[in-house]
Design a protein around this motif. Structure first.
Motif, PDB file in Angstrom:
ATOM      1  N   GLU A  39       0.809  -1.221   0.000  1.00 34.50           N
ATOM      2  CA  GLU A  39       0.000   0.000   0.000  1.00 34.50           C
ATOM      3  C   GLU A  39       0.846   1.277   0.000  1.00 34.50           C
ATOM      4  N   TYR A  40       2.149   1.177   0.354  1.00 33.42           N
ATOM      5  CA  TYR A  40       3.023   2.350   0.389  1.00 33.42           C
ATOM      6  C   TYR A  40       3.726   2.607  -0.937  1.00 33.42           C
ATOM      7  N   GLY A  41       3.851   1.575  -1.752  1.00 27.49           N
ATOM      8  CA  GLY A  41       4.525   1.706  -3.033  1.00 27.49           C
ATOM      9  C   GLY A  41       5.303   0.451  -3.379  1.00 27.49           C
ATOM     10  N   THR A  42       6.341   0.615  -4.210  1.00 22.96           N
ATOM     11  CA  THR A  42       7.155  -0.513  -4.655  1.00 22.96           C
ATOM     12  C   THR A  42       8.561  -0.381  -4.077  1.00 22.96           C
ATOM     13  N   PHE A  43       9.037  -1.480  -3.517  1.00 26.58           N
ATOM     14  CA  PHE A  43      10.375  -1.519  -2.934  1.00 26.58           C
ATOM     15  C   PHE A  43      11.371  -2.022  -3.983  1.00 26.58           C
ATOM     16  N   TYR A  44      12.579  -1.440  -3.938  1.00 27.94           N
ATOM     17  CA  TYR A  44      13.665  -1.818  -4.839  1.00 27.94           C
ATOM     18  C   TYR A  44      14.928  -2.043  -4.026  1.00 27.94           C
ATOM     19  N   ARG A  45      15.805  -2.912  -4.569  1.00 30.12           N
ATOM     20  CA  ARG A  45      17.132  -3.124  -3.994  1.00 30.12           C
ATOM     21  C   ARG A  45      18.177  -2.690  -5.013  1.00 30.12           C
ATOM     22  N   PHE A  46      19.187  -2.012  -4.509  1.00 35.20           N
ATOM     23  CA  PHE A  46      20.367  -1.687  -5.311  1.00 35.20           C
ATOM     24  C   PHE A  46      21.529  -2.368  -4.600  1.00 35.20           C
ATOM     25  N   GLU A  47      22.168  -3.329  -5.256  1.00 35.10           N
ATOM     26  CA  GLU A  47      23.237  -4.100  -4.642  1.00 35.10           C
ATOM     27  C   GLU A  47      24.556  -3.791  -5.333  1.00 35.10           C
ATOM     28  N   GLY A  48      25.597  -3.631  -4.520  1.00 37.96           N
ATOM     29  CA  GLY A  48      26.908  -3.387  -5.101  1.00 37.96           C
ATOM     30  C   GLY A  48      27.914  -2.924  -4.076  1.00 37.96           C
ATOM     31  N   GLU A  49      28.984  -2.293  -4.572  1.00 39.49           N
ATOM     32  CA  GLU A  49      30.058  -1.827  -3.694  1.00 39.49           C
ATOM     33  C   GLU A  49      29.839  -0.383  -3.280  1.00 39.49           C
ATOM     34  N   LEU A  50      29.911  -0.175  -1.985  1.00 36.39           N
ATOM     35  CA  LEU A  50      29.888   1.172  -1.424  1.00 36.39           C
ATOM     36  C   LEU A  50      31.347   1.591  -1.301  1.00 36.39           C
ATOM     37  N   ILE A  51      31.724   2.661  -1.981  1.00 34.94           N
ATOM     38  CA  ILE A  51      33.128   3.077  -2.008  1.00 34.94           C
ATOM     39  C   ILE A  51      33.448   3.874  -0.760  1.00 34.94           C
ATOM     40  N   GLY A  52      34.348   3.354   0.051  1.00 30.90           N
ATOM     41  CA  GLY A  52      34.689   3.961   1.329  1.00 30.90           C
ATOM     42  C   GLY A  52      35.584   5.176   1.200  1.00 30.90           C
ATOM     43  N   VAL A  53      35.550   6.003   2.229  1.00 28.60           N
ATOM     44  CA  VAL A  53      36.403   7.199   2.251  1.00 28.60           C
ATOM     45  C   VAL A  53      37.854   6.841   2.540  1.00 28.60           C
ATOM     46  N   ASN A  54      38.087   5.638   3.052  1.00 27.51           N
ATOM     47  CA  ASN A  54      39.448   5.202   3.377  1.00 27.51           C
ATOM     48  C   ASN A  54      39.977   4.169   2.370  1.00 27.51           C
ATOM     49  N   GLN A  55      39.362   4.139   1.191  1.00 23.71           N
ATOM     50  CA  GLN A  55      39.738   3.223   0.109  1.00 23.71           C
ATOM     51  C   GLN A  55      39.348   1.771   0.385  1.00 23.71           C
ATOM     52  N   ARG A  56      38.562   1.530   1.415  1.00 22.09           N
ATOM     53  CA  ARG A  56      38.034   0.187   1.649  1.00 22.09           C
ATOM     54  C   ARG A  56      36.580   0.185   1.202  1.00 22.09           C
ATOM     55  N   ASN A  57      36.230  -0.738   0.340  1.00 20.06           N
ATOM     56  CA  ASN A  57      34.874  -0.817  -0.183  1.00 20.06           C
ATOM     57  C   ASN A  57      34.095  -1.914   0.527  1.00 20.06           C
ATOM     58  N   LEU A  58      32.781  -1.731   0.606  1.00 21.43           N
ATOM     59  CA  LEU A  58      31.905  -2.679   1.278  1.00 21.43           C
ATOM     60  C   LEU A  58      30.832  -3.166   0.319  1.00 21.43           C
ATOM     61  N   LEU A  59      30.564  -4.453   0.326  1.00 21.08           N
ATOM     62  CA  LEU A  59      29.445  -4.985  -0.445  1.00 21.08           C
ATOM     63  C   LEU A  59      28.172  -4.755   0.356  1.00 21.08           C
ATOM     64  N   VAL A  60      27.204  -4.078  -0.264  1.00 23.07           N
ATOM     65  CA  VAL A  60      25.982  -3.713   0.446  1.00 23.07           C
ATOM     66  C   VAL A  60      24.750  -3.944  -0.415  1.00 23.07           C
ATOM     67  N   ILE A  61      23.626  -3.969   0.275  1.00 24.83           N
ATOM     68  CA  ILE A  61      22.306  -3.933  -0.342  1.00 24.83           C
ATOM     69  C   ILE A  61      21.634  -2.685   0.217  1.00 24.83           C
ATOM     70  N   THR A  62      21.182  -1.810  -0.671  1.00 23.83           N
ATOM     71  CA  THR A  62      20.398  -0.667  -0.219  1.00 23.83           C
ATOM     72  C   THR A  62      18.954  -0.921  -0.623  1.00 23.83           C
ATOM     73  N   VAL A  63      18.038  -0.544   0.258  1.00 21.27           N
ATOM     74  CA  VAL A  63      16.610  -0.757   0.022  1.00 21.27           C
ATOM     75  C   VAL A  63      15.951   0.610  -0.129  1.00 21.27           C
ATOM     76  N   TRP A  64      15.122   0.727  -1.137  1.00 22.57           N
ATOM     77  CA  TRP A  64      14.447   1.979  -1.475  1.00 22.57           C
ATOM     78  C   TRP A  64      12.960   1.732  -1.681  1.00 22.57           C
ATOM     79  N   LEU A  65      12.174   2.771  -1.494  1.00 21.00           N
ATOM     80  CA  LEU A  65      10.729   2.702  -1.717  1.00 21.00           C
ATOM     81  C   LEU A  65      10.331   3.758  -2.733  1.00 21.00           C
ATOM     82  N   ARG A  66       9.713   3.321  -3.825  1.00 25.33           N
ATOM     83  CA  ARG A  66       9.094   4.258  -4.769  1.00 25.33           C
ATOM     84  C   ARG A  66       7.704   4.512  -4.200  1.00 25.33           C
ATOM     85  N   ARG A  67       7.536   5.690  -3.579  1.00 30.31           N
ATOM     86  CA  ARG A  67       6.321   5.987  -2.829  1.00 30.31           C
ATOM     87  C   ARG A  67       5.121   6.149  -3.760  1.00 30.31           C
TER      88      ARG A  67
END
Length: 113
Positions: A64-92
């Protein structure tokens, strides 16, 4: 999917949730590995925006709130270390804006030899 002009990341989601230590489901220690802390929430916001510009969204559930999406990939760190992440978003549904919901570590799958 048009992302850049419609994607919103509430500041409180970073400075009062992701970057704050929590006893349960803490993400701050994970993000700290890449140099993201309460001292630089704008750096984390920029890295998240960069991530969603570089990968294709994966459509998830619709409710009822909308459609959820995932964006998966590398988050580029400020210290040159990258993290594999999943970000979750809502198209309201109410205004068709894309709002950041959360971020979590992406577990690497182990292959079978």
């Amino acid at each position: 999917m048009e992302i850049s002009s419609q994607a919103m990341i509430p500041d409180d989601k970073l400075s009062k949730y992701l970057l704050v230590y929590k006893e349960k489901n803490d993400k701050s220690k994970f993000l700290e590995q890449a140099g993201f802390t309460l001292a630089n929430p704008e750096e984390l916001k920029s890295a998240i925006y960069e991530l969603i510009q570089s990968v294709e969204p994966i459509e998830d559930i619709t409710n009822e709130y909308g459609t959820f999406y995932r964006f998966e990939g590398e988050l580029i760190g400020v210290n040159q270390r990258n993290l594999l992440v999943i970000t979750v978003w809502l198209r309201r549904k109410i205004d068709n804006k894309l709002q950041f919901v959360t971020l979590k570590p992406k577990k690497e799958r182990k292959g079978y030899d």
